[in-house]
Design an enzyme around this catalytic site. Structure first.
Site, PDB file in Angstrom:
ATOM      1  N   THR A 164       8.222   6.450   4.568  1.00  0.00           N
ATOM      2  CA  THR A 164       9.524   7.073   4.798  1.00  0.00           C
ATOM      3  C   THR A 164      10.518   6.037   5.315  1.00  0.00           C
ATOM      4  O   THR A 164      11.707   6.151   5.102  1.00  0.00           O
ATOM      5  CB  THR A 164       9.363   8.194   5.849  1.00  0.00           C
ATOM      6  OG1 THR A 164       8.213   8.954   5.498  1.00  0.00           O
ATOM      7  CG2 THR A 164      10.553   9.111   5.853  1.00  0.00           C
ATOM      8  N   VAL A 195       0.820  -1.214   0.000  1.00  0.00           N
ATOM      9  CA  VAL A 195       0.000   0.000   0.000  1.00  0.00           C
ATOM     10  C   VAL A 195       0.850   1.258   0.000  1.00  0.00           C
ATOM     11  O   VAL A 195       0.337   2.355  -0.145  1.00  0.00           O
ATOM     12  CB  VAL A 195      -0.998   0.039   1.189  1.00  0.00           C
ATOM     13  CG1 VAL A 195      -2.101  -0.969   0.979  1.00  0.00           C
ATOM     14  CG2 VAL A 195      -0.303  -0.198   2.515  1.00  0.00           C
ATOM     15  N   GLY A 196       2.142   1.094   0.151  1.00  0.00           N
ATOM     16  CA  GLY A 196       2.956   2.306   0.121  1.00  0.00           C
ATOM     17  C   GLY A 196       4.407   2.009   0.348  1.00  0.00           C
ATOM     18  O   GLY A 196       4.797   0.919   0.757  1.00  0.00           O
ATOM     19  N   GLU A 197       5.189   3.022   0.044  1.00  0.00           N
ATOM     20  CA  GLU A 197       6.614   2.979   0.322  1.00  0.00           C
ATOM     21  C   GLU A 197       6.778   4.124   1.294  1.00  0.00           C
ATOM     22  O   GLU A 197       6.863   5.273   0.893  1.00  0.00           O
ATOM     23  CB  GLU A 197       7.365   3.229  -0.986  1.00  0.00           C
ATOM     24  CG  GLU A 197       8.842   2.997  -0.902  1.00  0.00           C
ATOM     25  CD  GLU A 197       9.250   1.637  -1.474  1.00  0.00           C
ATOM     26  OE1 GLU A 197      10.345   1.203  -1.133  1.00  0.00           O
ATOM     27  OE2 GLU A 197       8.487   1.034  -2.231  1.00  0.00           O
ATOM     28  N   ASP A 209       7.304  15.246  11.078  1.00  0.00           N
ATOM     29  CA  ASP A 209       6.897  15.069   9.677  1.00  0.00           C
ATOM     30  C   ASP A 209       5.372  14.939   9.581  1.00  0.00           C
ATOM     31  O   ASP A 209       4.865  14.078   8.873  1.00  0.00           O
ATOM     32  CB  ASP A 209       7.607  13.847   9.076  1.00  0.00           C
ATOM     33  CG  ASP A 209       7.500  13.800   7.545  1.00  0.00           C
ATOM     34  OD1 ASP A 209       7.345  14.878   6.929  1.00  0.00           O
ATOM     35  OD2 ASP A 209       7.554  12.697   6.980  1.00  0.00           O
TER      36      ASP A 209
END
Length: 311
Positions: free
Chosen positions: A14, A10-12, A144
């Site tokens: 940080t 679902v994502g890369e 962040d």
């Protein structure tokens, strides 16, 4: 990791790849974060262990994404490559299927563009301050915060902070591993100007930018470089002076900038109530020492009409 079936990437994030997965015995959905943490003979670095225990403690708040467990996976030894087996840490989090960025985008684009309801923005902001106050009370800065890091449980109407607490052991890189630049839009001016002594106020600035974005449905300061980011800020809030922000001209990356006068902030967020404008103004103060704290923000008049007993 036999306990989990990976369903999709679902994502890369940080810190590494993120998978949607299912716990085989219960059918429960989880998010697996594979951290890029190369173990050595000594095992898991102590900094990472400290961060993980901190994350487990912080995730006791319902406004922080819950860390369910940590899996340490040792890959089989490959004598041709190295002398010791490689190992990975997987952090197992509760799974939430949407984030604030997607939610804002769905109100801006698509078949039914519409503003976010004022009462919903108020509820989300209260929860965000609760989560940030919880972190800050334990001495943890997020550093962040951005809409992509705020996950939503749409059924319960709960907003949760993600990607937290890993920022020290895993150091936030300037580029994520998909080579997208880590966004500068929510970064406080003291960080952009190279200050190394920053405080919880960096998170408050980010929350202010997120607040404005919920109202506008687009970023308040969409810079594409650190220099451009500062210019966006200065054009709206005025170029900071030494009187306003003692020590600003001594910061490492301070240059002589054009002298802009501050604009009326309410024109950037025209639908925000006067109380909301006042809160936003206190979050976007140049001098970090003057920015409102998350704890104080919870008592701001902007939240007076909110039934706080539900939180």
């Amino acid at each position: 990791m036999e306990k989990y079936e990976k369903l999709e990437k679902v994502g890369e994030g940080t810190y590494g790849k993120v998978y949607k997965a299912m716990e085989k015995t219960t059918g429960k959905l989880v998010a697996l974060k594979k951290t890029r943490l190369e173990m050595d003979e000594e095992g898991i670095p102590p900094t990472a262990l400290r961060e993980i225990s901190l994350l487990q403690m912080l995730s006791q708040s319902i406004y922080i994404v819950r860390l369910l467990c940590v899996e340490h996976v040792i890959q089989s030894k490959d004598s041709t490559v190295s002398h010791s087996p490689k190992s990975n840490l997987y952090l197992v989090f509760e799974y939430l299927d949407t984030d604030l960025k997607k939610f804002i985008d769905s109100h801006r684009k698509g078949s039914n563009p519409r503003p976010l309801e004022a009462s919903l923005v108020q509820r989300f902001m209260f929860q965000l301050f609760k989560g940030v106050a919880h972190c800050h009370s334990h001495g943890v800065l997020h550093r962040d915060l951005k809409p992509q890091n705020l996950l939503l449980d749409k059924d319960k109407g709960i907003l949760k902070i993600a990607d937290l607490g890993l920022s020290r052991a895993f150091t936030v890189p300037l580029k994520a591993y998909t080579h997208e630049i880590v966004t500068l839009w929510y970064r406080a001016p003291e960080v952009l100007l190279g200050s190394t002594h920053y405080s919880t106020a960096v998170d408050i600035w980010s929350v202010g930018c997120i607040f404005a974005e919920m109202i506008r449905r687009q970023a308040l300061f969409p810079g594409d470089s650190e220099f451009q980011q500062l210019l966006h800020i200065f054009r709206l809030l005025g170029t900071p002076t030494e009187q306003q922000w003692p020590g600003v001209m001594a910061l490492r990356d301070w240059h002589v900038y054009p002298k802009w006068e501050p604009q009326d902030l309410s024109r950037a967020v025209p639908s925000l109530s006067p109380e909301g404008i006042d809160l936003l103004t206190q979050m976007l103060k140049y001098n970090p020492a003057e920015r409102i704290s998350a704890k104080a923000a919870l008592d701001h008049p902007y939240f007076d009409s909110l039934d706080k007993s539900q939180f």
